[in-house]
Write an enzyme that holds these catalytic residues in place. Structure first.
Site, short mmCIF file in Angstrom:
data_model
loop_
_atom_site.label_atom_id
_atom_site.label_comp_id
_atom_site.label_asym_id
_atom_site.label_seq_id
_atom_site.Cartn_x
_atom_site.Cartn_y
_atom_site.Cartn_z
N ASP A 225 5.21 92.98 -52.75
CA ASP A 225 4.48 92.38 -52.07
C ASP A 225 3.68 93.31 -50.37
O ASP A 225 4.08 92.69 -49.31
CB ASP A 225 4.73 91.09 -51.74
CG ASP A 225 4.70 89.97 -52.93
OD1 ASP A 225 3.98 90.48 -53.63
OD2 ASP A 225 6.22 89.98 -52.65
N LYS B 201 -0.63 95.44 -51.26
CA LYS B 201 -2.15 96.87 -51.65
C LYS B 201 -3.00 96.48 -51.61
O LYS B 201 -4.32 97.42 -51.79
CB LYS B 201 -0.57 96.95 -53.22
CG LYS B 201 0.55 98.40 -53.27
CD LYS B 201 1.69 97.16 -54.44
CE LYS B 201 1.54 96.34 -54.61
NZ LYS B 201 2.79 95.07 -53.94
N GLY C 177 0.55 89.47 -57.18
CA GLY C 177 0.09 88.82 -56.90
C GLY C 177 -1.03 89.25 -55.50
O GLY C 177 0.00 89.64 -54.94
N HIS C 178 -2.18 89.89 -55.93
CA HIS C 178 -2.99 90.94 -54.50
C HIS C 178 -3.68 89.79 -53.71
O HIS C 178 -4.89 89.66 -54.48
CB HIS C 178 -3.29 91.94 -55.66
CG HIS C 178 -2.77 93.30 -55.84
ND1 HIS C 178 -2.39 94.01 -56.78
CD2 HIS C 178 -0.88 92.87 -56.20
CE1 HIS C 178 -1.74 94.83 -56.92
NE2 HIS C 178 -0.58 94.17 -56.63
N GLN D 229 3.61 95.78 -58.01
CA GLN D 229 5.44 95.46 -57.95
C GLN D 229 5.34 96.53 -56.82
O GLN D 229 4.80 96.54 -55.56
CB GLN D 229 6.09 95.77 -59.14
CG GLN D 229 5.98 94.51 -60.30
CD GLN D 229 4.97 94.73 -60.89
OE1 GLN D 229 4.57 95.07 -61.65
NE2 GLN D 229 3.73 93.49 -61.17
P1 GDP Z 1 0.78 93.12 -52.24
O1 GDP Z 1 1.29 92.17 -54.08
O2 GDP Z 1 1.60 94.11 -52.24
O3 GDP Z 1 -0.97 93.51 -53.08
O4 GDP Z 1 0.66 92.23 -51.48
P2 GDP Z 1 1.08 90.08 -51.02
O5 GDP Z 1 -0.77 90.14 -51.37
O6 GDP Z 1 1.51 89.64 -51.94
O7 GDP Z 1 1.29 90.16 -49.76
C1 GDP Z 1 0.66 90.58 -48.64
C2 GDP Z 1 0.76 89.21 -47.76
O8 GDP Z 1 0.21 89.00 -46.81
C3 GDP Z 1 -0.96 88.32 -48.52
O9 GDP Z 1 -0.59 87.19 -47.53
C4 GDP Z 1 -1.75 89.39 -47.27
O10 GDP Z 1 -2.96 88.57 -46.60
C5 GDP Z 1 -0.69 89.51 -46.43
N1 GDP Z 1 -0.86 91.70 -44.88
C6 GDP Z 1 -1.46 91.88 -45.31
N2 GDP Z 1 -1.48 92.53 -44.44
C7 GDP Z 1 -0.89 92.13 -43.27
C8 GDP Z 1 -0.93 92.18 -41.88
O11 GDP Z 1 -1.48 93.17 -41.55
N3 GDP Z 1 -0.62 91.49 -41.07
C9 GDP Z 1 -0.57 90.15 -41.58
N4 GDP Z 1 -0.02 89.31 -40.76
N5 GDP Z 1 -0.30 90.00 -42.96
C10 GDP Z 1 -1.06 90.46 -43.94
P1 IMO Z 2 3.45 92.72 -57.01
O1 IMO Z 2 1.97 93.23 -57.41
C1 IMO Z 2 6.87 90.70 -55.04
C2 IMO Z 2 9.72 90.68 -59.19
C3 IMO Z 2 10.26 89.44 -59.80
C4 IMO Z 2 11.74 89.39 -60.41
C5 IMO Z 2 11.75 91.00 -61.16
C6 IMO Z 2 11.21 90.27 -62.44
O2 IMO Z 2 2.44 91.34 -56.33
O3 IMO Z 2 3.83 93.07 -55.26
P2 IMO Z 2 8.98 90.06 -63.82
O4 IMO Z 2 8.58 89.16 -63.64
O5 IMO Z 2 7.86 91.23 -63.18
O6 IMO Z 2 9.92 90.30 -64.71
O7 IMO Z 2 10.03 89.99 -62.81
O8 IMO Z 2 10.43 92.00 -60.03
N1 IMO Z 2 7.97 91.08 -59.10
C7 IMO Z 2 7.78 91.15 -57.79
N2 IMO Z 2 8.29 90.56 -56.57
N3 IMO Z 2 6.45 91.38 -56.29
C8 IMO Z 2 5.51 91.16 -57.64
O9 IMO Z 2 3.96 91.63 -57.84
C9 IMO Z 2 6.12 91.07 -58.37
N4 IMO Z 2 6.08 91.50 -59.65
C10 IMO Z 2 7.42 91.58 -60.40
O10 IMO Z 2 10.59 87.97 -58.51
O11 IMO Z 2 12.42 88.60 -59.20
MG MG Z 3 1.82 90.34 -54.42
#
Ligand code: GDP
Ligand code: IMO
Ligand code: MG
Length: 426
Positions: free
Chosen positions: A13, A16, A40-41, A226
């Site tokens: 998270d 990416k 979840g991206h 991840q």
């Molecule tokens: P990922 O799994 O690495 O793609 O990241 P996620 O989407 O799960 O979580 C990142 C969250 O931060 C998302 O809700 C994005 O919309 C948000 N986000 C990304 N970059 C920024 C930033 O620079 N500032 C803020 N406030 N939110 C951001």
């Molecule tokens: P993105 O791509 C954050 C965590 C789960 C749990 C552990 C194992 O959005 O960054 P799993 O279901 O993979 O066997 O769970 O890994 N986890 C993540 N945490 N971002 C993710 O993906 C994750 N994918 C798995 O919360 O702790």
């Molecule tokens: Mg994510």
């Protein structure tokens, strides 16, 4: 652009999805190389949010080819739901635009069931807090050489036989260990069949496509899921996911040679978050932590769980640099730190009476470290509208310069908000 890998440097998270979306402009094809719909991206374009679990984050860019590599575990039902959702928004998700490797492994209904049954059966201290999507059990079957691969969806007799064989073993676990009902092979087959038939059109040779793209002098963008400290080998085992999340897996997870990976962008959140269980040395249970959680809207994009928050940990990041060899850092969510008068940076740990600069190697050793911090002045300005690095408050520049100094890697992209345009290329 050259062939570029985008991977997470913390516990997932990091942002990416946003960075892949931005770098897609300079790429010709995008390949997701590991993980599954545990990811979840999130992408935000002109205020509109899209969350992707399986489909590469390049999908919002016109006609760029998006591929799912052999290293991914794919739930066909979830994949098709995502396809339908994007199609309803008018996005081209036709089989000509979206290709799934025939070698990718398929998440079956019994994988999901096993994931949740096993978690429920564990003691509180042992629970990993998985996403419950069947990721671990699917990778287990892959390694045990009994998995269902995407190509099997074109041979329904083989698929039926593999389900039958898998259930011989899984049903013993369901019935005798987890107190669950056994699954019926025909029912599982009937459940998966419609998705299998529809998925056939999307299957292809991702390694071949990537190789041809490179041979034509074009660029491949590799999308990781991840983060490094969730890596099955290098992460905080056993509180990890079941795949290699490090940059090296971009090669094997997509079928490309390692020497084709030209640049590696490590995505780093300006503070640290973690969802699920496992050690987290810089975790906060105070006002600063609440600030990060609420201002940063830190809720899991897949499970909706509140993300745990803490100060930036340069020890785990130093390890990430060693493991991934980043050529640049994309530093996200800098805007979220605005309003905190003082910022702490963890630069080393105290562990068993010694000062250490890298995470300990013993299982759960990270739960026994004491973070050592240095303090820096924060900033009060809202930086989310700033468009150039020169215009940044000096305190932001200092914070970023210190990160670059400790990690020895330039911050090449700075993100100050979720939207595509809230990005500064340095
Ligand atoms: P990922 O799994 O690495 O793609 O990241 P996620 O989407 O799960 O979580 C990142 C969250 O931060 C998302 O809700 C994005 O919309 C948000 N986000 C990304 N970059 C920024 C930033 O620079 N500032 C803020 N406030 N939110 C951001
Ligand atoms: P993105 O791509 C954050 C965590 C789960 C749990 C552990 C194992 O959005 O960054 P799993 O279901 O993979 O066997 O769970 O890994 N986890 C993540 N945490 N971002 C993710 O993906 C994750 N994918 C798995 O919360 O702790
Ligand atoms: Mg994510």
């Amino acid at each position: 652009m050259s062939n570029t890998v985008v991977m997470g440097a913390q516990w997932g998270d990091e942002g990416k999805g946003k960075i892949v979306d931005i770098l897609t402009e300079q790429a010709d094809i995008i390949v997701r190389f590991q993980g599954g719909n545990n990811a979840g991206h999130t992408l935000v374009v002109d205020g509109e949010q899209v969350i992707l679990h399986l489909i590469p984050s390049g999908i919002l860019h016109g006609s760029k080819l998006c591929c799912i590599g052999n290293g991914v575990v794919l739930d066909p039902v979830v994949f098709l739901q995502e396809v339908d959702k994007l199609a309803a928004k008018g996005i081209n998700v036709s089989p000509g635009r979206l290709v799934v490797s025939k070698k990718a492994h398929i998440i079956m209904p019994y994988h999901r069931l096993l994931d949740s049954a096993r978690e429920a059966h564990k003691s509180k201290a042992d629970k990993i807090g998985t996403t419950g999507r069947g990721i671990g059990p699917c990778y287990e079957d892959k390694m045990a050489r009994v998995g269902v691969r995407a190509s099997d969806l074109t041979d329904l007799d083989l698929l039926r036989a593999k389900i039958e064989r898998a259930l011989v073993e899984k049903n013993v676990l369901f019935e005798q260990l987890y107190g669950a009902k056994p699954l019926d092979a025909q029912a599982v087959f009937d459940e998966i069949r419609p998705a299998a038939l529809r998925l056939q059109a999307y299957l292809g040779d991702v390694a071949g496509i990537a190789g041809e793209t490179m041979a034509a002098g074009k660029n491949v963008l590799f999308e990781g899921a991840q983060g490094t400290h969730l890596d099955i080998d290098h992460g905080t085992y056993p509180f990890v996911t079941s795949s290699n999340t490090v940059s090296g897996n971009a090669a094997s997870g997509s079928g490309c040679a390692p020497n084709t990976l030209d640049s590696i962008v490590a995505v780093v959140k300006a503070y640290t978050t973690r969802v699920g269980a496992g050690p987290f040395p810089t975790e906060l249970a105070d006002e600063a932590g609440n600030h990060m959680q609420s201002v940063g809207a830190e809720f899991g994009a897949t499970t909706g769980r509140k993300r745990r928050c803490g100060w930036l940990d340069l020890v785990i990041l130093r390890e990430s640099v060693r493991l991934n060899g980043p050529t640049g850092i994309a530093l996200t969510k800098l805007d979220v730190l605005g309003g905190l008068s003082e910022l702490q940076l963890c630069t080393s740990y105290k562990y068993r009476g010694e000062s250490i600069a890298y995470p300990p190697l013993e299982e759960n050793g990270l739960a026994d470290v004491t973070p050592v911090y240095e303090s820096m002045p924060g900033w009060s300005e809202d930086i989310s509208g700033i468009e150039t690095w020169d215009a940044m408050p000096q305190a932001v520049k200092n914070y970023v310069a210190r990160i670059e100094e400790v990690l020895g890697v330039p911050v090449s992209i700075a993100s100050v908000g979720p939207d595509r345009r809230q990005t500064i290329m340095r």
